[in-house]
Design an enzyme around this catalytic site. Structure first.
Site, short mmCIF file in Angstrom:
data_model
loop_
_atom_site.label_atom_id
_atom_site.label_comp_id
_atom_site.label_asym_id
_atom_site.label_seq_id
_atom_site.Cartn_x
_atom_site.Cartn_y
_atom_site.Cartn_z
CE1 TYR A 1 0.99 -0.15 4.45
CE2 TYR A 1 -0.18 1.94 4.38
CZ TYR A 1 0.66 1.06 5.03
OH TYR A 1 1.18 1.40 6.26
CD GLU B 1 9.55 2.31 10.83
OE1 GLU B 1 9.36 3.28 10.09
OE2 GLU B 1 9.40 1.14 10.45
CG LEU C 1 8.04 2.92 5.18
CD1 LEU C 1 7.78 1.66 4.36
CD2 LEU C 1 6.74 3.66 5.42
CE LYS D 1 2.92 3.57 3.42
NZ LYS D 1 3.03 3.70 4.86
N1 PDD Z 1 2.35 5.28 7.64
N2 PDD Z 1 7.02 4.15 9.28
C1 PDD Z 1 5.87 3.44 9.31
C2 PDD Z 1 5.87 2.11 9.95
C3 PDD Z 1 4.69 3.99 8.75
O1 PDD Z 1 3.57 3.28 8.75
C4 PDD Z 1 4.74 5.29 8.17
C5 PDD Z 1 3.55 5.95 7.56
C6 PDD Z 1 5.96 5.98 8.17
C7 PDD Z 1 6.10 7.35 7.56
O2 PDD Z 1 6.18 7.28 6.16
P1 PDD Z 1 5.69 8.50 5.24
O3 PDD Z 1 6.42 9.69 5.69
O4 PDD Z 1 6.07 8.07 3.87
O5 PDD Z 1 4.21 8.63 5.44
C8 PDD Z 1 7.08 5.38 8.73
C9 PDD Z 1 1.19 5.71 6.89
C10 PDD Z 1 0.87 7.16 6.95
C11 PDD Z 1 0.02 4.80 7.22
O6 PDD Z 1 0.27 3.61 7.38
O7 PDD Z 1 -1.13 5.25 7.27
#
Ligand code: PDD
Length: 279
Positions: free
Chosen positions: A32, A178, A202, A146
Site C-alpha cells: 500500500y 521508528e 520504512l 510498505k
Molecule cells: N504510515 N514508518 C511506518 C511504519 C509507517 O507506517 C509510516 C507511515 C511511516 C512514515 O512514512 P511516510 O512519511 O512516507 O508517510 C514510517 C502511513 C501514513 C500509514 O500507514 O497510514
C-alpha cells in the site's frame, strides 16, 4: 461521489466489493501507499509511486500501472473528492485465488485506491507535543517494504493507545528504529539524528523531505544509528508521517523529553515543511 477506484472502475465507497478469497483478505498479501494532498495537489507523488514500485518488486507483485496511468487515476480521485486536503490510499493485493501460501499462477492483482479528507493535525499536538511509549520492535526484517500485513504495527500502536499515548517508538537490539506508524527523529547534543534507512524501517517520504530541507537550509544532521541511551537523553524527539507531517513528542515513557515542550529544531523544521505544501 465516486471517490474510490477498484479494478478499473470509479465508484462510491459503498459499492466497492472484493471477493473473500482475495489474498489480501486471506493472507494480508498486499502492498500500500498513503499520499498527502494539499489544495487538491499531491505532495511527493513521484517519491510515493517510486516507493510503491520498490515495494511491489520486494514482494514480487507486478506493479499493475505505469507512472502515467497512476497519475491519471489518482488525479481523477483527487478531483472527485471535495475536501482540499486529502489522503490518497493505494492498495494492491496479489489477487483472488484458492488458499495456498505459494503464489498462484495467472492471477491478476486487485487494485484499490481511495481519496478521503485529511484532517489537520490537532493544534495542541504542535503547541504542547504528544506522549509516546517505547517497546521492543517485534516486526519482521523487511520493514522497508510498505506491506498491508501490519498486525505487528497494529499491536504496537494499540499499546500506545492503551497507555494514553499517540505513538509507540520501537527499539531493536538497543537501537531506535521508528514508530509503529511513523519515522522518528531526535536531537542529541544539538544535532538532529535520523536512524539510517535500511531493512529495519520504512524509508518515509516525510523523513526524506525533512532531511532534504535540513540539508538545503543548513540544519546540521546525521543519518546514523540512534541508541536507546541517546533517545532517552535527547533534547527533542519528533515523529514524521505523510498524514501527520512533523509532531513533537514531549513525554516519553512518562519522562519529559528535554524541557517537556516542543523544541527549536522541531519548530524550524515544521515551518520549513509548511512552505513545501502546495497551496
Ligand atoms: N504510515 N514508518 C511506518 C511504519 C509507517 O507506517 C509510516 C507511515 C511511516 C512514515 O512514512 P511516510 O512519511 O512516507 O508517510 C514510517 C502511513 C501514513 C500509514 O500507514 O497510514
Amino acid at each position: 461521489m465516486s471517490n474510490v477506484y477498484l479494478n478499473g472502475q470509479f465508484m462510491p465507497l459503498e459499492e466497492a466489493r472484493v471477493p473473500v478469497m482475495d489474498r489480501g483478505f486471506i493472507f494480508g498479501d498486499g502492498v500500500y501507499e498513503v499520499i498527502p494532498v494539499y489544495a487538491h495537489q499531491p505532495l511527493g507523488l513521484e517519491r510515493h509511486l517510486a516507493r510503491l514500485d520498490r515495494t511491489c518488486a520486494g514482494v514480487r507483485i507486478k506493479n499493475p500501472y505505469t507512472l502515467l496511468e497512476w497519475r491519471d487515476l489518482l488525479s481523477r480521485l483527487i478531483a472527485n473528492e471535495p475536501a482540499k486536503d486529502q489522503s490518497l490510499y493505494i492498495h494492491i493485493t496479489r489477487g483472488v485465488a484458492p488458499r495456498d501460501h505459494a503464489f498462484p499462477a495467472n492471477v491478476s492483482p486487485t487494485v484499490f485506491a481511495m481519496a478521503k479528507p485529511m484532517p489537520p493535525v490537532p493544534a495542541a499536538w504542535l503547541t504542547q507535543g504528544v506522549k509516546a511509549i517505547t517497546h521492543a520492535d517485534f516486526r519482521w526484517l523487511k520493514c522497508d517494504l510498505k506491506t498491508t500485513a501490519l498486525l505487528a504495527n497494529i499491536l504496537l500502536r494499540q499499546l500506545a493507545v492503551d497507555a494514553g499515548a499517540t505513538e509507540c517508538l520501537l527499539l531493536r537490539d538497543g537501537f531506535l528504529t521508528e514508530g509503529a506508524a511513523s519515522n522518528t527523529l531526535v536531537v542529541v547534543d544539538g544535532l538532529l539524528l535520523a536512524p539510517p534507512r535500511n531493512h529495519l524501517l520504512l524509508p518515509g517520504i516525510t523523513y526524506d523531505l525533512v532531511l532534504e530541507l535540513a540539508t538545503e537550509k543548513g540544519v546540521p544532521f546525521a543519518e546514523r544509528p540512534v541508541s536507546e541511551a541517546e533517545l532517552r537523553r535527547a533534547s527533542e524527539v519528533m515523529m514524521t508521517s505523510s498524514t501527520r507531517e512533523i509532531v513533537p513528542i514531549t513525554l516519553l515513557d512518562h519522562v519529559a523529553v528535554g524541557c517537556g515542550q516542543p523544541g527549536p529544531v522541531f519548530k524550524h523544521l515544521l515551518a520549513l515543511y509548511q512552505e513545501l505544501k502546495p497551496s
